[in-house]
Design a protein around this motif. Structure first.
Motif, PDB file in Angstrom:
ATOM      1  N   LEU A   4       0.844  -1.192   0.000  1.00 44.23           N
ATOM      2  CA  LEU A   4       0.000   0.000   0.000  1.00 44.23           C
ATOM      3  C   LEU A   4       0.879   1.241   0.000  1.00 44.23           C
ATOM      4  O   LEU A   4       1.830   1.325   0.799  1.00 44.23           O
ATOM      5  N   CYS A  22      -4.632   5.793  -2.077  1.00 46.24           N
ATOM      6  CA  CYS A  22      -3.917   4.621  -1.575  1.00 46.24           C
ATOM      7  C   CYS A  22      -3.849   3.626  -2.724  1.00 46.24           C
ATOM      8  O   CYS A  22      -4.848   2.983  -3.054  1.00 46.24           O
ATOM      9  N   THR A  24      -2.593   0.205  -4.461  1.00 47.26           N
ATOM     10  CA  THR A  24      -2.226  -1.131  -4.026  1.00 47.26           C
ATOM     11  C   THR A  24      -1.494  -1.875  -5.135  1.00 47.26           C
ATOM     12  O   THR A  24      -1.724  -1.632  -6.320  1.00 47.26           O
ATOM     13  N   GLY A 115       0.041   0.998   4.896  1.00 48.68           N
ATOM     14  CA  GLY A 115       0.941   1.845   4.142  1.00 48.68           C
ATOM     15  C   GLY A 115       1.878   2.597   5.068  1.00 48.68           C
ATOM     16  O   GLY A 115       1.802   2.471   6.301  1.00 48.68           O
TER      17      GLY A 115
END
Length: 124
Positions: A4, A22, A24, A115
């Protein structure tokens, strides 16, 4: 496993807006329930919002509902947090997280992947 990476943080004036992203990698975002959390200096990490992997239903911290909106774009493998009418107390490091649960969840303990965080600073 999924990686992340948050982005979109920065310095904004009171009343302004920011959209955090965010991204991925490793596995598609559609296979995860995603959450946003934040941590202000000297404070614990707090829940902000979550979006379910099953039906994209959403859930917010009560104090933030109406100002923040979480969404996902499965085609881009990205989750967003739109933040409006920002206040100085919104200043924090914002983290996204991924969980294998089916529905939204406010508990940080159910999220397996995190993350590195992105800083949001709201100036008065």
């Amino acid at each position: 496993q999924v990686q992340l990476v948050e982005s979109g943080g920065g310095l904004v004036q009171v009343g302004g807006s920011l959209r955090l992203s965010c991204a991925t990698s490793g596995r598609t975002v559609s296979t995860y329930t995603m959450g946003w959390f934040r941590q202000a200096p000297g404070k614990e990490r707090d829940f902000v919002a979550s979006i379910s992997r099953i039906d994209s239903s959403t859930y917010y911290a009560a104090s933030l509902k109406g100002r923040f909106t979480v969404s996902r774009d499965n085609a881009k493998n990205t989750v967003y947090l739109q933040m409006n009418s920002l206040k100085p107390e919104d200043t924090a490091v914002y983290y996204c997280a991924a969980s294998g649960t089916y529905y939204y969840d406010r508990r940080s303990t159910v999220y397996d992947y995190w993350g590195q965080g992105t800083q949001v600073t709201v100036s008065s």
